[in-house]
Structures are given as C-alpha cells and as structure tokens.
Design a protein around this motif. Structure first.
Motif, PDB file in Angstrom:
ATOM      1  N   ALA A 193     -94.456 -96.933  19.433  1.00 55.05           N
ATOM      2  CA  ALA A 193     -93.990 -97.766  20.543  1.00 55.05           C
ATOM      3  C   ALA A 193     -92.467 -97.849  20.568  1.00 55.05           C
ATOM      4  CB  ALA A 193     -94.597 -99.164  20.433  1.00 55.05           C
ATOM      5  N   GLU A 194     -91.866 -97.994  19.387  1.00 49.99           N
ATOM      6  CA  GLU A 194     -90.403 -98.078  19.312  1.00 49.99           C
ATOM      7  C   GLU A 194     -89.759 -96.772  19.745  1.00 49.99           C
ATOM      8  OE1 GLU A 194     -88.404 -96.305  16.832  1.00 49.99           O
ATOM      9  OE2 GLU A 194     -86.606 -97.103  17.818  1.00 49.99           O
ATOM     10  N   LEU A 195     -90.339 -95.652  19.322  1.00 46.46           N
ATOM     11  CA  LEU A 195     -89.768 -94.362  19.672  1.00 46.46           C
ATOM     12  C   LEU A 195     -89.877 -94.115  21.180  1.00 46.46           C
ATOM     13  CD1 LEU A 195     -88.475 -91.697  18.872  1.00 46.46           C
ATOM     14  CD2 LEU A 195     -90.744 -90.822  18.267  1.00 46.46           C
ATOM     15  N   VAL A 196     -91.021 -94.435  21.768  1.00 44.69           N
ATOM     16  CA  VAL A 196     -91.173 -94.258  23.214  1.00 44.69           C
ATOM     17  C   VAL A 196     -90.138 -95.105  23.959  1.00 44.69           C
ATOM     18  CG1 VAL A 196     -92.686 -94.712  25.179  1.00 44.69           C
ATOM     19  CG2 VAL A 196     -93.590 -93.581  23.135  1.00 44.69           C
ATOM     20  N   ALA A 197     -89.970 -96.352  23.550  1.00 47.26           N
ATOM     21  CA  ALA A 197     -89.001 -97.222  24.219  1.00 47.26           C
ATOM     22  C   ALA A 197     -87.583 -96.673  24.065  1.00 47.26           C
ATOM     23  CB  ALA A 197     -89.099 -98.633  23.643  1.00 47.26           C
ATOM     24  N   ARG A 198     -87.255 -96.191  22.878  1.00 47.34           N
ATOM     25  CA  ARG A 198     -85.908 -95.662  22.643  1.00 47.34           C
ATOM     26  C   ARG A 198     -85.660 -94.404  23.468  1.00 47.34           C
ATOM     27  NH1 ARG A 198     -83.581 -92.230  18.927  1.00 47.34           N
ATOM     28  NH2 ARG A 198     -85.478 -91.999  17.681  1.00 47.34           N
ATOM     29  N   LEU A 199     -86.664 -93.540  23.545  1.00 48.73           N
ATOM     30  CA  LEU A 199     -86.517 -92.311  24.324  1.00 48.73           C
ATOM     31  C   LEU A 199     -86.357 -92.608  25.817  1.00 48.73           C
ATOM     32  CD1 LEU A 199     -89.180 -90.175  22.467  1.00 48.73           C
ATOM     33  CD2 LEU A 199     -86.709 -89.822  22.418  1.00 48.73           C
ATOM     34  N   ARG A 200     -87.092 -93.584  26.303  1.00 51.14           N
ATOM     35  CA  ARG A 200     -86.949 -93.954  27.709  1.00 51.14           C
ATOM     36  C   ARG A 200     -85.555 -94.517  27.979  1.00 51.14           C
ATOM     37  NH1 ARG A 200     -92.165 -96.321  30.669  1.00 51.14           N
ATOM     38  NH2 ARG A 200     -90.682 -95.913  32.368  1.00 51.14           N
ATOM     39  N   ALA A 248     -80.936 -84.497  20.113  1.00 54.58           N
ATOM     40  CA  ALA A 248     -80.379 -84.946  18.830  1.00 54.58           C
ATOM     41  C   ALA A 248     -80.748 -86.405  18.573  1.00 54.58           C
ATOM     42  CB  ALA A 248     -78.865 -84.760  18.825  1.00 54.58           C
ATOM     43  N   GLU A 249     -80.605 -87.237  19.594  1.00 57.18           N
ATOM     44  CA  GLU A 249     -80.975 -88.654  19.459  1.00 57.18           C
ATOM     45  C   GLU A 249     -82.481 -88.802  19.270  1.00 57.18           C
ATOM     46  OE1 GLU A 249     -79.181 -91.327  19.257  1.00 57.18           O
ATOM     47  OE2 GLU A 249     -77.179 -90.549  19.709  1.00 57.18           O
ATOM     48  N   ALA A 250     -83.255 -88.015  20.000  1.00 55.40           N
ATOM     49  CA  ALA A 250     -84.706 -88.110  19.911  1.00 55.40           C
ATOM     50  C   ALA A 250     -85.210 -87.779  18.510  1.00 55.40           C
ATOM     51  CB  ALA A 250     -85.349 -87.173  20.937  1.00 55.40           C
ATOM     52  N   LEU A 251     -84.588 -86.780  17.889  1.00 56.61           N
ATOM     53  CA  LEU A 251     -85.051 -86.294  16.589  1.00 56.61           C
ATOM     54  C   LEU A 251     -84.343 -86.951  15.412  1.00 56.61           C
ATOM     55  CD1 LEU A 251     -85.186 -82.505  17.547  1.00 56.61           C
ATOM     56  CD2 LEU A 251     -87.130 -84.078  17.364  1.00 56.61           C
ATOM     57  N   GLY A 252     -83.303 -87.718  15.687  1.00 57.14           N
ATOM     58  CA  GLY A 252     -82.511 -88.271  14.595  1.00 57.14           C
ATOM     59  C   GLY A 252     -81.669 -87.225  13.910  1.00 57.14           C
ATOM     60  N   TRP A 253     -81.324 -86.166  14.647  1.00 56.51           N
ATOM     61  CA  TRP A 253     -80.517 -85.073  14.126  1.00 56.51           C
ATOM     62  C   TRP A 253     -79.125 -85.112  14.758  1.00 56.51           C
ATOM     63  CZ3 TRP A 253     -84.517 -80.431  14.418  1.00 56.51           C
ATOM     64  CH2 TRP A 253     -85.476 -80.605  13.411  1.00 56.51           C
ATOM     65  N   SER A 254     -78.391 -84.046  14.647  1.00 57.64           N
ATOM     66  CA  SER A 254     -77.046 -83.959  15.206  1.00 57.64           C
ATOM     67  C   SER A 254     -76.967 -82.780  16.165  1.00 57.64           C
ATOM     68  CB  SER A 254     -76.001 -83.782  14.100  1.00 57.64           C
ATOM     69  OG  SER A 254     -75.963 -84.926  13.254  1.00 57.64           O
ATOM     70  N   ALA A 255     -76.099 -82.912  17.146  1.00 59.86           N
ATOM     71  CA  ALA A 255     -75.865 -81.838  18.112  1.00 59.86           C
ATOM     72  C   ALA A 255     -74.560 -81.145  17.780  1.00 59.86           C
ATOM     73  CB  ALA A 255     -75.832 -82.397  19.530  1.00 59.86           C
ATOM     74  N   TYR A 256     -74.577 -79.829  17.728  1.00 56.61           N
ATOM     75  CA  TYR A 256     -73.401 -79.024  17.421  1.00 56.61           C
ATOM     76  C   TYR A 256     -73.178 -78.060  18.586  1.00 56.61           C
ATOM     77  CZ  TYR A 256     -74.943 -80.660  12.819  1.00 56.61           C
ATOM     78  OH  TYR A 256     -75.362 -81.445  11.769  1.00 56.61           O
TER      79      TYR A 256
END
Length: 246
Positions: free
Chosen positions: A84-91, A23-31
C-alpha cells in the motif's frame, strides 16, 4: 557460450524524467552518461551489475501507443502495508492506475509517467530475495516454445514450465525472475520495452548472434544504423538486443 540478461530497455520521450521515476520506484539511482539514463543500485554505476537486471531508458521521438506493452516489470513487496505504501508513493511520483483487463486481483497495475505498465505485487514468498524487481514478464502465445528458444539463448535456469507459464532465473540466485506468460493478445506494434543481453567476457558477440539466428532469431531494423549492438527478434517477434562487451 551463452548470454545473460543485463538490463530492461525502456523507450521514452523524456528519458531523464522516466529514468528518475524508475530510480525512485526501485530505490536505486539514475545515472546519465549521455543521452540515455541508466538506473541501477546506489553507490555508483556498475555495468553489468553482478546480481540485478537494471533499467536503461533511451530517448525516442514517438509517444507510446495505447496498446499494452508485451514486456513489463513486476515490483516486489514484503507486506500488505509495504504494498500500500509503495503504490501511494508511486502515484505521488506520477504513476497512474492502469486497466489491462486484470479484474479483481491482489496486485496493483500502474503505468509510469509515459504509460508503460507495471505491477506492484502483493507479498509472495517466492520473491522474498529478488530485490525491488520481482520479475520481468513477457506476454507470449506459447511458453513452451519460448523455453526452447530462451533456454538455449541464455544461461539462466528453468524453474518451471507449463502450457501457461515458463519461469527462468539466474543460476547464481538473487535478482529477478524472467517469466513468459501465455496471453490471448498478439503483437501488433513495436515493443516499447525489451531485454538487452550481454555475452560473457571472452565470448565472441558475433558468434553469439549467429547462434541465436540458428535458434530462430531474426534480424531487426529499428533504424539503429551502425551501432555496436545487434537488434534481433525471438520466434514470436519480441525484440531484444545483444550488446557488445565493454
């Protein structure tokens, strides 16, 4: 009659935690309507989503093996800075670098907290309107054979086919591509990640399953017991499920 891919099914020891990661990776929500965790666009769960192929994480008791998954997700980016920002955030969320023999490539290969591989792609014009998931990628031995099966199994449009790759996308446009890539490795363990397909309203699920068997699908027993969905494998052994319309 035809089917549509509606979700990527990921098995996990901790479905809730892996669902939150995606959910965080995709910018979505977890249900979490029950034991599974469904990941889809924010604003409340919509199933099936009219545009996107979403993520459904289901709990299993087994750890992932060290064998690379034969199905993975590619994430889209819009610029080098975004990549680069997405890779850092995912890590920071718990993803780890993964070496699948990719060598020196412009994309970044990572694994989610339970080891499921995925790629963060460099910006590509072809994926500018897909949303966060650029493509669902399936390793295979023969992309042309996959076209013969999957082109009849679902209603998505074939965009390209060569000896090395076959590319599908929903005829409606929008959402991810489905890509079959020729690889030298062979399937040796059950798929940790697979596609779930859904009939259209008014279509008969059992008739769809019979049609798939006639195309070369085989029945699959993964210990599912008496459930409303049907587990099958395509001609190369990739597992998938045909869900029952709600």
């Amino acid at each position: 009659m035809a089917l549509r891919p509606v979700q990527v099914n990921i098995k996990a020891l901790d479905a809730s935690a892996v669902g939150r990661f995606w959910a965080e990776a995709l910018g979505w929500s977890a249900y979490s309507p029950g034991v599974v965790t469904y990941v889809g666009p924010a604003g409340g769960p919509v199933w099936p989503d009219p545009v996107f192929v979403c993520v459904d994480v289901i709990p299993v008791p087994e750890l992932k093996t060290t064998t690379k998954n034969r199905v993975h997700i590619d994430l889209a980016t819009t610029s080098a800075a975004h990549q680069a920002e997405l890779v850092a955030r995912l890590r920071a969320l718990g993803a780890t670098p993964a070496d699948v023999g990719q060598g020196d490539v412009p994309w970044t290969v990572l694994a989610d907290p339970e080891g499921n591989e995925f790629c963060v792609l460099e910006p590509r014009e072809v994926y500018r309107d897909t949303g966060p998931i650029a493509a669902i990628v399936v390793d295979c031995a023969d992309p042309r054979a996959m076209v013969r099966f999957w082109g009849e199994a679902m209603d998505w449009t074939l965009h390209a086919v060569t000896d090395d790759q076959a590319v599908f996308r929903s005829a409606k446009g929008g959402g991810p591509y489905l890509e079959f890539l020729r690889t030298p490795d062979v399937k040796t363990v059950p798929d940790r990640v697979h596609l779930d397909l859904l009939p259209y309203p008014g279509d008969d699920k059992e008739a769809e399953v019979a049609r798939l068997r006639a195309l070369g699908a085989t029945d699959l027993d993964v210990g599912q017991g008496d459930v409303p969905w049907t587990c099958l494998a395509d001609p190369e052994g990739h597992e998938f499920c045909v869900l029952a319309p709600s």
